[in-house]
Scaffold this active site. Structure first.
Site, mmCIF file in Angstrom:
data_model
loop_
_atom_site.group_PDB
_atom_site.id
_atom_site.type_symbol
_atom_site.label_atom_id
_atom_site.label_comp_id
_atom_site.label_asym_id
_atom_site.label_seq_id
_atom_site.Cartn_x
_atom_site.Cartn_y
_atom_site.Cartn_z
ATOM 1 C CG ASP A 142 9.630 9.134 -2.305
ATOM 2 O OD1 ASP A 142 8.942 8.284 -2.907
ATOM 3 O OD2 ASP A 142 9.875 10.258 -2.774
ATOM 4 C CE LYS A 182 -3.566 25.944 -7.441
ATOM 5 N NZ LYS A 182 -2.830 26.979 -6.684
ATOM 6 C CD GLU A 214 1.735 8.140 4.637
ATOM 7 O OE1 GLU A 214 2.286 9.223 4.345
ATOM 8 O OE2 GLU A 214 0.716 7.694 4.060
ATOM 9 C CB THR A 226 -9.802 5.261 4.347
ATOM 10 O OG1 THR A 226 -10.325 6.171 3.364
ATOM 11 C CG2 THR A 226 -9.243 4.030 3.660
ATOM 12 C CG ASP A 233 -1.764 16.034 -3.056
ATOM 13 O OD1 ASP A 233 -2.494 16.591 -3.903
ATOM 14 O OD2 ASP A 233 -1.187 16.642 -2.147
ATOM 15 C CD GLU A 258 -3.083 1.175 2.062
ATOM 16 O OE1 GLU A 258 -3.704 2.237 2.270
ATOM 17 O OE2 GLU A 258 -3.410 0.082 2.555
ATOM 18 C CE1 TYR A 297 -8.915 13.396 1.488
ATOM 19 C CE2 TYR A 297 -9.921 11.818 -0.002
ATOM 20 C CZ TYR A 297 -9.451 13.079 0.254
ATOM 21 O OH TYR A 297 -9.527 14.059 -0.712
#
Length: 240
Positions: free
Chosen positions: A123, A149, A81, A219, A145, A56, A221
């Site tokens: 990372d 833009k 993470e 989750t 994320d 994950e 979120y």
């Protein structure tokens, strides 16, 4: 890899102050379940015997990873993470030690759990080179994320370079699962995967991507997105 060779990371590595119990988990328990830069990635890295391994990427607060690993003792889970608060929260879910808990002399997993989770707290792109070809059966990328833009499009995780690595480390028939509540990221993901020869979208009808998969774990979120009127979608891509 030299420090100067590290890919540029965009995003936060820590949020609000981490309280005593979670700080204790990071100091005392994380090393027991952490993947270090010297560790070899294999099914033998877990304390429990596992038949296959999932990854994950960006597990957030850890609810999905904790839930999946509890349901599937036969599978090893690697969670990547960088957000320190999220790592601390996952450790809470694994051990049951909460903010006001007394820190025991020896920290252990909850009794209902097996030792089938390992954490890479950096990372994930730095982890890719350590993972053997065709090693993983499934990769989760949940609510990344979106960098909506246009000038930030290069920061989106779904991109040709990362897809090339995911194709390498996924076994044939393995699944890349992407969940998002953002229309820009939805379109971007479908376009990137459509143009990629290594993956095919598994959906046969709208229900296959509009509704959570059968093995889904909700989750925090996701609940927030739904409460704010954003409908998540769930995209499974098979490694050809």
């Amino acid at each position: 890899m030299l420090l100067s060779d590290k890919p540029k990371f965009y995003g936060r590595r820590q949020g609000r102050k981490i309280r005593k119990a979670k700080s204790g988990l990071l100091e005392q328990f994380l090393p027991e379940v952490s993947i270090s830069s010297d560790d070899k990635i294999s099914a033998d890295m877990f304390g429990a015997k596992v038949a296959e391994v999932y990854l994950e990427i960006g597990f957030g607060n850890g609810e999905h990873l904790a839930g999946q690993s509890l349901k599937h003792h036969e599978i090893g889970f690697i969670g990547a993470e960088v957000f320190k608060n999220g790592v601390a929260n996952l450790l809470t879910l694994l051990t049951g030690i909460k903010e006001k808990s007394d820190m025991p002399e020896h920290i252990s997993l909850l009794p209902e759990r097996t030792d089938n989770v390992r954490i890479w707290s950096d990372d994930v792109r730095l982890l890719f080179a350590k993972i053997p070809d065709g090693f993983l059966s499934k990769v989760f990328l949940l609510f990344p994320d979106p960098w909506p833009k246009k000038r930030h499009a290069s920061r989106r995780f779904i991109n040709p370079d990362n897809l090339q690595e995911l194709a390498r480390i996924l076994k044939k028939g393995g699944i890349l699962r992407v969940a998002t509540d953002h229309p820009v990221y939805k379109s971007w993901t479908l376009r990137q995967l459509r143009d990629n020869k290594d993956f095919q979208w598994t959906a046969k009808c709208g229900n296959d991507w509009k509704n959570p998969p059968a093995d889904w774990v909700e989750t925090k979120y996701q609940r927030k997105a739904v409460a704010e009127g954003r409908r998540p979608i769930f995209l499974d891509f098979e490694r050809i």
